[in-house]
Design an enzyme around this catalytic site. Structure first.
Site: not given
Length: 601
Positions: A259, A533, A576
């Protein structure tokens, strides 16, 4: 079988999209990635047969890759560092000796749930962290108690068998789900060293936990994993949320399509832009348009989502114009507020357990008090430094730091996780290690979860193929480096505590010659890497505090664009977040006209 079905199905979708007629869907989800948030959204919305849903994913289907499916092959082959990894590169990091750091993120259907290390135990952070989210947004529906039913909704946890219970596996069933789509179980093997690690942690005062999903995470435990024990294979987002419903005629997934921007139907009313579709590029470089009648849902991750917003004209006008993009919605906070999670590894010679620490485990009161006092006194200074000159972002950082320091002072923050793993996981080639490849090692990874540092990610060009400029600004706040160093020192203490000390043949890295905090810090600056993360780049906060989305995840200044990934985190979580995102964004109920948000559409 799962992968073959998906590849053929996705291929047919791509062919169909290449026709001259512009396809139209009720909902278009940008990204089929990390932790299944986008696949989950698409799957849940498509439960209503009257609604058509399209998911667009830049990566490929990876369900036939052995390193994805077979637990024993995790992090090998094409996963981390290979074709299934975005391998984002940071700008040189001043606090890490000018090194550029690779930030890995899954580039595949299922995203980082395809390339993760399978850890599922810490799918939920400390309850006070979620409650702080709610307080920052004056919305208790983002607190731990309100989110718990939706955490449970996402998972199907299997009880440990007799062997697994023998090595310490234990579920906290009142806090676990048994009817969700994501299969969760325990591995069928444990190294003896892991039990010694847990015993040493308990001797140092850490409680023996069950599975650490009750909102109290200061504990040491055996990790549940993203494993379906019925066939002992990885259960990623694809197997959980797509394959079982892949034949729904109203649910389409396209892979290998990128995209490039949101297409606007209307921008006439200031601050009320209406998305009419999206533009994407296929593998051949052909540009396609998709029309949308209801909403565009952006789920491209903490690096990808702000990039798409900025390429679409949503962001800081100065940055957009510099990149050659016409501003559509003025929202200067897009791409700001980035929190990145660094990690370091400590290694000892020796013939997967986790522990999460509180401030009191790392610091004495006498050592911590002046650090917190200084952090309080300098909140405005660091807010200014981290805000990129944007006053609303600075106000938001003040609010975030105030909330975070309150957690520190109440001993409710969980700064450092330690992950114990037999085997060498460090940067030194085998030939340069003591004893060469024949020496056995154990590794302790220390992840610093709660940075006060804030960085940013922005486009530098209107060309979608140009990677964004990524600056996590690691260790830019002194409390971050101090806590991370103390985490390594605590891990060293564990290695020297019985019974783990019985197999400790000596410390290889950082080495016995580096004992002081200053020596350890200097060593860490040379070896620290980035964990998966990243969060916060389309943050959920009031707009006057530099927010990008509201508590229904709608982008300010738009009528029908939402962001549903870790970009929205208003404070980093001690969790996590690959699987945390499954839990939080996997909560869309049966689709009904009228509402869209955490509680359903």
């Amino acid at each position: 079988m799962r992968g073959s079905l998906l590849v053929s199905f996705a291929s047919s979708c791509v062919v169909a999209a290449a026709t001259t007629t512009t396809p139209t869907y009720d909902y278009v989800v940008v990204g089929g990635g990390t932790a299944g948030k986008s696949l989950t959204v698409g799957s849940r919305l498509s439960e209503d047969p009257r609604i058509s849903v399209l998911v667009l994913e830049a990566g490929q289907n990876a369900e036939d890759f052995q390193e994805v499916v077979v637990p024993g092959l995790i992090l090998t082959g094409q996963s981390v560092g290979g074709i299934l990894d975005w391998k984002y590169q940071t700008v040189p990091q001043p606090k890490f000796n000018g090194r550029q750091i690779t930030l890995s993120a899954g580039k595949a259907l299922g995203g980082s749930s395809v390339t993760s290390a399978l850890i599922f135990v810490r799918t939920r952070a400390q309850k006070e962290q979620y409650d702080a989210w709610g307080s920052l947004n004056n919305d208790p529906s983002w607190g731990f108690s309100a989110l718990l039913p939706f955490f449970k909704k996402s998972e199907h946890v299997f009880q440990p068998d007799a062997y697994q219970r023998e090595f310490g596996a234990k579920l906290d069933l009142p806090f676990r789900g048994t009817k969700g789509a994501a299969a969760v179980g325990y591995g069928n093997f444990e190294y003896a060293q892991s039990a010694l690690w847990r015993s040493a942690a308990e001797k140092l005062g850490l409680p023996a936990g069950t599975d650490e999903t009750d909102g109290e995470t200061r504990a040491v435990s055996v990790s549940t994993a993203s494993i379906d024990p019925r066939n002992n294979t990885r259960c990623d987002a694809t197997c959980a949320y797509y394959t079982p419903v892949s034949r729904r005629p109203n649910f389409t997934v396209m892979t290998n399509v990128t995209v490039t921007r949101i297409l606007w139907k209307s921008t006439k009313v200031p601050g009320d832009a209406v998305a009419g579709g999206v533009e994407y590029v296929d593998q051949s470089g052909v540009v396609h348009n998709i029309s949308v009648t209801r909403e565009v849902i952006v789920a491209a991750g903490a690096i990808g989502s702000p990039k798409i917003l900025e390429l679409s004209g949503v962001g800081n006008p100065a940055i957009l114009k510099s990149a050659g993009v016409k501003p559509v919605v003025t929202l200067p906070a897009v791409g700001e507020n980035l929190s990145g999670i660094p990690f370091a590894r400590l290694l000892s010679r020796a013939p997967c357990s986790l522990t999460l620490t509180a401030p009191s485990d790392l610091f004495s009161h006498e050592a911590l008090a002046p650090l917190l006092k200084a952090a309080r006194a300098n909140i405005s200074h660091y807010a200014s430094e981290f805000s990129n000159g944007i006053s609303a972002v600075a106000r938001g950082i003040v609010a975030q730091h105030t909330a975070a320091l309150s957690l520190w002072e109440r001993n409710a923050e969980r700064p450092v996780e330690m992950f114990f793993q037999p085997g060498y996981l460090g940067p030194t080639p085998a030939a340069q290690r003591p004893g060469g490849a024949n020496t056995n090692f154990s590794s302790i990874t220390t992840l610093f979860y709660t940075p006060l540092s804030r960085g940013r990610v922005h486009i530098s060009s209107s060309d979608p193929s140009v990677p964004p400029t990524l600056d996590p600004a690691y260790w830019s706040h002194p409390l971050d480096s101090a806590a991370h160093v103390k985490g390594v020192q605590f891990a060293r203490k564990m290695l020297k505590t019985a019974p783990l000390s019985s197999i400790n043949g000596g410390e290889f890295e950082p080495g016995e010659d580096k004992q002081s905090d200053e020596d350890v810090e200097a060593w860490m600056r040379t070896i620290i890497q980035s964990d998966f993360h990243a969060a916060g780049t389309a943050v959920m906060l009031p707009r006057e505090l530099g927010g990008v989305v509201d508590t229904k995840l709608k982008v300010y200044g738009t009528r029908n664009v939402r962001v549903v990934d870790a970009s929205i985190f208003p404070l980093p979580l001690s969790a996590h977040t690959v699987r945390n995102a499954v839990s939080m964004f996997g909560t869309y109920s049966n689709a009904r006209p009228g509402r869209f948000g955490l509680r359903g559409y």
